[in-house]
Design a protein around this motif. Structure first.
Motif, mmCIF file in Angstrom:
data_model
loop_
_atom_site.group_PDB
_atom_site.id
_atom_site.type_symbol
_atom_site.label_atom_id
_atom_site.label_comp_id
_atom_site.label_asym_id
_atom_site.label_seq_id
_atom_site.Cartn_x
_atom_site.Cartn_y
_atom_site.Cartn_z
ATOM 1 N N VAL A 1 0.836 -1.200 0.000
ATOM 2 C CA VAL A 1 0.000 0.000 0.000
ATOM 3 C C VAL A 1 0.872 1.252 0.000
ATOM 4 C CG1 VAL A 1 -1.598 1.354 1.391
ATOM 5 C CG2 VAL A 1 -2.030 -1.048 1.027
ATOM 6 N N ILE B 1 0.260 3.584 -3.112
ATOM 7 C CA ILE B 1 -0.701 4.675 -2.947
ATOM 8 C C ILE B 1 -0.202 5.760 -2.013
ATOM 9 C CG2 ILE B 1 -3.138 5.174 -2.682
ATOM 10 C CD1 ILE B 1 -3.710 2.247 -2.640
ATOM 11 N N PHE B 2 0.211 5.363 -0.812
ATOM 12 C CA PHE B 2 0.517 6.382 0.197
ATOM 13 C C PHE B 2 1.963 6.282 0.650
ATOM 14 C CE2 PHE B 2 -4.018 5.313 1.006
ATOM 15 C CZ PHE B 2 -4.528 6.462 0.448
ATOM 16 N N THR C 1 -13.265 3.045 -20.514
ATOM 17 C CA THR C 1 -13.847 4.308 -20.953
ATOM 18 C C THR C 1 -14.129 5.242 -19.780
ATOM 19 O OG1 THR C 1 -15.279 2.681 -21.954
ATOM 20 C CG2 THR C 1 -15.204 4.866 -22.983
ATOM 21 N N ILE C 2 -14.665 4.686 -18.678
ATOM 22 C CA ILE C 2 -15.050 5.592 -17.599
ATOM 23 C C ILE C 2 -14.030 5.648 -16.478
ATOM 24 C CG2 ILE C 2 -17.542 5.740 -17.890
ATOM 25 C CD1 ILE C 2 -17.671 3.373 -15.881
ATOM 26 N N ILE C 3 -13.152 4.680 -16.380
ATOM 27 C CA ILE C 3 -12.133 4.782 -15.334
ATOM 28 C C ILE C 3 -10.749 4.565 -15.923
ATOM 29 C CG2 ILE C 3 -13.545 4.164 -13.351
ATOM 30 C CD1 ILE C 3 -12.287 1.314 -13.667
ATOM 31 N N GLU C 4 -9.799 5.171 -15.245
ATOM 32 C CA GLU C 4 -8.407 4.955 -15.586
ATOM 33 C C GLU C 4 -7.748 4.323 -14.374
ATOM 34 O OE1 GLU C 4 -6.441 6.555 -18.260
ATOM 35 O OE2 GLU C 4 -8.221 7.163 -19.354
ATOM 36 N N ARG C 5 -6.502 3.998 -14.520
ATOM 37 C CA ARG C 5 -5.716 3.478 -13.392
ATOM 38 C C ARG C 5 -6.449 2.334 -12.692
ATOM 39 N NH1 ARG C 5 -1.584 6.349 -10.970
ATOM 40 N NH2 ARG C 5 -1.407 4.472 -9.701
ATOM 41 N N LEU D 1 -5.537 0.976 -9.078
ATOM 42 C CA LEU D 1 -6.038 1.470 -7.790
ATOM 43 C C LEU D 1 -7.263 0.676 -7.350
ATOM 44 C CD1 LEU D 1 -5.583 5.281 -8.196
ATOM 45 C CD2 LEU D 1 -4.339 3.748 -6.703
ATOM 46 N N TYR D 2 -8.140 0.393 -8.310
ATOM 47 C CA TYR D 2 -9.312 -0.421 -7.981
ATOM 48 C C TYR D 2 -8.880 -1.842 -7.621
ATOM 49 C CZ TYR D 2 -12.075 3.363 -9.833
ATOM 50 O OH TYR D 2 -12.643 4.583 -10.034
ATOM 51 N N LEU E 1 -6.087 -2.762 -6.322
ATOM 52 C CA LEU E 1 -5.519 -2.754 -4.968
ATOM 53 C C LEU E 1 -6.622 -2.696 -3.913
ATOM 54 C CD1 LEU E 1 -2.380 -0.503 -4.897
ATOM 55 C CD2 LEU E 1 -2.625 -2.773 -3.961
ATOM 56 N N THR E 2 -7.675 -1.929 -4.217
ATOM 57 C CA THR E 2 -8.767 -1.803 -3.253
ATOM 58 C C THR E 2 -9.446 -3.153 -3.037
ATOM 59 O OG1 THR E 2 -9.092 0.390 -4.161
ATOM 60 C CG2 THR E 2 -10.808 -0.461 -2.735
ATOM 61 N N GLU F 1 -6.101 10.437 -10.548
ATOM 62 C CA GLU F 1 -5.673 9.732 -11.759
ATOM 63 C C GLU F 1 -6.759 8.829 -12.325
ATOM 64 O OE1 GLU F 1 -4.329 9.799 -8.673
ATOM 65 O OE2 GLU F 1 -2.933 8.134 -8.620
ATOM 66 N N VAL F 2 -7.722 8.418 -11.473
ATOM 67 C CA VAL F 2 -8.696 7.451 -11.977
ATOM 68 C C VAL F 2 -9.719 8.102 -12.900
ATOM 69 C CG1 VAL F 2 -8.457 6.043 -9.906
ATOM 70 C CG2 VAL F 2 -10.347 7.643 -10.101
ATOM 71 N N PRO G 1 -10.884 9.808 -16.214
ATOM 72 C CA PRO G 1 -10.361 9.937 -17.587
ATOM 73 C C PRO G 1 -9.988 11.390 -17.884
ATOM 74 C CG PRO G 1 -12.374 8.647 -17.563
ATOM 75 C CD PRO G 1 -12.203 9.170 -16.197
ATOM 76 N N PHE H 1 -9.228 5.501 -1.192
ATOM 77 C CA PHE H 1 -9.923 4.233 -1.428
ATOM 78 C C PHE H 1 -9.692 3.250 -0.292
ATOM 79 C CE2 PHE H 1 -10.111 4.453 -6.365
ATOM 80 C CZ PHE H 1 -11.062 5.438 -6.250
ATOM 81 N N GLN H 2 -8.470 3.244 0.232
ATOM 82 C CA GLN H 2 -8.177 2.316 1.317
ATOM 83 C C GLN H 2 -9.078 2.604 2.520
ATOM 84 O OE1 GLN H 2 -5.857 -0.299 1.388
ATOM 85 N NE2 GLN H 2 -5.919 0.037 -0.801
#
Lengths: 366, 511
Positions: free
Chosen positions: A110, A114-115, A262-266, A269-270, A272-273, B327-328, B330, B438-439
């Motif tokens: 983590v 992320i942090f 299309t609607i999310i990037e990266r 991160l999801y 990892l969640t 970043e998430v 677009p 998110f965490q």
């Protein structure tokens, strides 16, 4: 002996084992096995999974001979009081160490992703607090939670599947280019990913149904975990060149980081969640096992009282290592403890049980 | 510790004293032969209360006196049931003359006084060693109207009222089974309110009935005004954010739950039935689902469950994205949002808290005011403040969208208590999102999930049929399949008979 209220179904057992098995190593397994078995890493992981089946069979055979008892109830019967206590201690230490290592690896991941500036202790406190809340409860409540969060594993697989856009089958060909000794060495390296099946020691007396159904459930569970791991390792091998994997510690995250929906990037991160939930369930399972073993060490029936103390110990152990060197040292300690208590001991105990014909008399179950 | 315990108990000695003084004497007092003595005793026992009426009677049965509290008795009934027949009859026994459905003979005057408080009148004849106690209550019920807060578009439009008997009647009219059982209680040492539990004898779990019975009987309090107070006494986990008892003012909802083996609690003075044991999903079922087509019903129900997630997570998600994980988003959307967010001087969590509190204020204000003013409050608050606050540059446009969506989503819940829990749960999630992105959200969500897995409503898993997973029960919890497919009652109410219809076939089904 065990109230109907605490019983779980074989189906629930399956999910408990899966959730205990699949954990932090989703991120680290591909590169760590690849470093040994290079592009045949997926064969190593499968081999390790098959070996796990044998160990599960041993644990199952052992539990079947002592109906209504968990491991620590029959350790003194098998080994006598003094040696039994020592083995008990080894088991307890392994559970606590495994739990600490899992938390530590989680927190480090983590922080890496992320942090980077958040103190380690804060993330650690959060994940351990949530785990503590769950691990205090009985097996049944834990099983409920594990079944509920099981679907997230599929979500992870789904995200990973997107990476096949960039897959190249040539990376793993020819098969067996590393040679059989390397593959076996890789299998030994990946054994620790499948730790979690020890949960059967604790679950067996609580499961409703015949012993054969229980075995079947655990087999299915293990098969599922093996498939997930092999799939993820396989995907990584296809996506990255062998040189790349050696450099990056968490290939799957790098893999999904490149994805763009299309609607999310990266997506990482999801990923990892979701992975956090999966890891938390592993930590819950290990906290439960640690607390159970510690409380039966003191002859307590209920583990809710000892769980906070065990959690505190886990917290201290996982807070202590502050550089990669110490993490590696903890890893090797856990590796030794794990191979003693989760690999060697089940087989040895089973042999003792059969050789000296120690088993619980059927009449005692009443 | 000693300090705290003293802080909480320092007035115990005081309350003990009052309890003793106000203790109502309940030693027996035999009815005296002289009417005058009796009247005086009653007047004293009621502390010369102003609404005590004393009507002397001289008729052929003898000389006597009729005592009643005119605040709880109906003068028409007294005339109809007591006076008219008494004066018309000869020297017959008044027992055989008085035409009220409930006439009792009592030799104990204390008992008669207790009954007087409930709408009985007491009749005594000179020289008699007993008195006649006749039931002549004044009934003052409002009409059986559709409850304001649980409206249904189609289906029944009646609702419970403050009279328990009318409510019981509404239930009995629909369930013609002789298995419908009513157990009555009298609660509160001072208030002595009527209450009852209703269940179907062949469906409800007898152990649960006994447990609730025991819990209700164990309540030791002076005042029990309404059913909500009972609720807090019998609930297992009062500090859980989730309601463990369903409150409904709709007879059809109550009946539907009774038929699934649940138990309803009714109380005089409360137009609400409390239903146990319930699961989380019962709060998301509305009678409308059953009055619309399967697909529509399922869609609406899934929409409501989805609204639960929006209501507790959307602000948290937005805060996490804006403060940590931009970043998430677009690229194209990012520039749009950045233009609005970048100028705001406050961190997103403060923005969100400010707006959420404003919405809560508006809601609370709109609820207390009469309908026409309530609407204008909505316009002033929602439109004027919302627009001005963005123009001034205190809050960003996306935040307004998020907060408004959240508010709308939290209105969708068909049950009020659940809507309160949703509103409450939002804040910890927002805070954790502000701290750890998110965490943080995932840890809080896990804590909530763990809580839901542990929580039990009267010994039944609260989050069934998701935890424990039971796909069969999804048919009428997450979805609403056609009635001919709902062959089994849900498991979590532990009804004695699981099968509710044996014929799977459409034509042969009961409905």
């Amino acid at each position: 002996m065990i109230a109907g209220k605490d019983k779980i179904t074989p189906g629930q057992l399956m999910f408990v084992i899966i959730q205990a098995q699949i954990g932090v190593n989703i991120l680290f397994l591909p590169s760590s096995v690849e470093s040994v078995a290079s592009s045949d890493a997926w064969i190593s992981v499968s081999l390790a999974g098959i070996t796990t089946m044998i160990l599960i069979l041993a644990i199952w055979g052992l539990s079947r001979r002592f109906p209504g008892m968990i491991l620590f109830d029959y350790l003194p019967l098998l080994l006598g009081k003094p040696i039994g206590t020592i083995v008990h201690l080894v088991f307890a230490a392994s559970f606590i160490a495994e739990c600490s290592l899992t938390s530590l690896l989680f927190v480090n991941a983590v922080r890496d992703w992320i942090f980077p500036n958040t103190p380690k202790s804060i993330v650690l406190i959060l994940i351990l607090a949530v785990s503590l809340y769950m691990a205090r409860e009985n097996l049944r409540a834990i099983a409920r939670f594990f079944v509920l969060t099981f679907g997230l594993i599929f979500l992870m697989i789904f995200i990973a599947t997107y990476a096949y856009k960039e897959a190249d089958i040539m990376y793993i060909l020819p098969i067996n280019q590393a040679g059989i000794p390397s593959i076996i060495k890789g299998a030994l390296f990946s054994m620790n990913s499948f730790f979690g099946y020890e949960m059967l020691f604790f679950c067996y007396p609580y499961v409703q149904g015949k012993s054969r159904t229980i075995l079947k459930a655990v087999f299915y569970a293990n098969t599922f975990s093996v498939l997930v791991y092999v799939y993820l390792v396989f995907t990584c091998l296809l996506v990255f060149t062998p040189e790349e994997i050696k450099i990056i510690p968490q290939p799957i995250l790098y893999m999904v980081k490149a994805l763009s929906f299309t609607i999310i990037e990266r997506a990482d991160l999801y990923f990892l969640t979701i992975w956090t939930v999966v890891v938390t369930s592993t930590i819950m399972a290990y906290l439960f096992m640690s607390a159970r073993s510690v409380s039966s060490l003191f002859g307590m029936k209920n583990h809710a009282g000892t769980t906070p103390f065990v959690t505190l110990i886990v917290f201290c152990i996982s807070l202590y290592p502050h550089n990669q060197d110490m993490v590696n040292r903890l890893k090797s300690i856990v590796g030794i403890l794990g191979s003693v208590s989760f690999v060697t001991l089940p087989i040895v105990l089973l042999c003792i049980s059969y050789l000296f014909k120690v088993q619980r008399k059927e009449s005692a179950e009443g | 510790m000693g300090f705290f315990s003293r802080m909480f108990t320092n007035n115990r000695s005081k309350s003990k004293g009052t309890a003793k003084r106000s203790h109502i004497a309940s030693e027996d007092r035999a009815v005296s032969a002289a009417t005058k003595d009796n009247v005086e005793y009653v007047q004293q026992a009621l502390y010369q209360t102003g609404d005590l009426e004393n009507r002397p009677i001289v008729c052929s049965a003898g000389q006597g006196c009729l005592l009643y509290l005119d605040s709880v008795c109906d003068p028409d009934k007294i005339h109809e049931f007591i006076l008219k027949p008494l004066f018309a009859a000869g020297e017959d026994d008044p027992m055989s003359v008085i035409t009220s459905s409930d006439v009792q003979k009592h030799t104990d005057l204390e008992r008669a006084i207790d009954l007087m408080l409930e709408g009985y009148s007491v009749l005594h004849f000179e020289g008699g060693r007993e008195c006649y106690v006749v039931r002549v209550p004044s009934v003052n019920n409002r009409a059986v109207e559709e409850p304001m807060n649980e409206k249904a578009i189609q289906g029944a439009h009646n609702g419970f009222i403050e009279s328990m008997n009318v409510n019981l009647q509404l239930i009995r009219k629909q369930i013609g089974s002789r298995n419908l059982v009513v157990r009555r209680y009298r609660l509160g040492k001072m208030t002595k309110s009527d209450a009852s539990i209703v269940y179907l004898n062949d469906l409800a779990d007898p152990k649960l009935v006994d447990e609730i019975d025991r819990k209700i009987k164990a309540i030791d309090a002076d005042n029990l005004m309404n059913a909500y107070m009972i609720l807090e006494y019998v609930e297992n986990q009062s500090f859980s954010p989730f309601p463990q008892i369903l409150q409904t003012e709709r007879p059809d909802r109550t009946i539907g739950n009774l038929l699934e083996g649940r138990i309803a609690f009714l109380m005089e003075g409360t137009p609400t039935a409390l239903i146990v044991p319930v699961s989380f999903f019962v709060f998301y079922q509305s009678p409308d689902d059953y009055n619309s087509r399967t697909l529509a019903g399922t869609f609406i129900r899934l929409l409501r469950l989805f609204s639960f997630f929006i209501a507790i997570m959307l602000p948290a998600y937005y805060i996490a994205v804006v403060s940590f994980h931009y970043e998430v988003i677009p690229k194209e959307v990012f520039y749009q949002i950045k233009g609005s967010v970048a100028k705001i001087p406050y961190p997103p969590i403060l923005e969100a808290l400010f707006m959420e509190l404003a919405i809560e204020l508006l809601r609370e204000a709109g609820m207390r005011l009469p309908a026409p003013i309530g609407q204008s409050i909505g316009i002033v608050g929602g439109l004027v403040i919302g627009d001005a606050v963005v123009r001034v540059g205190l809050v960003s446009y996306p935040m307004i969208i998020v907060v408004a969506l959240t508010a709308i989503a939290s209105f969708v819940v068909p049950s009020h208590e659940m809507s309160y829990s949703v509103r409450l749960l939002r804040f910890p999630l927002m805070l954790s999102a502000a701290f750890l992105g998110f965490q943080g959200i995932v840890f809080s969500l896990m804590a909530i999930l763990v809580h839901l897995c542990i929580l039990e409503s009267f010994g039944r898993p609260y989050f069934a049929p998701l935890a424990p997973m039971r796909l069969k029960d999804w048919k009428d919890s997450l979805m609403r399949l056609p009635f001919w497919m709902l062959n089994e009652r849900p498991m979590e109410s532990h009804s004695q008979k699981l099968i509710q219809e044996s014929n799977r076939q459409k034509g042969g089904a009961k409905r």
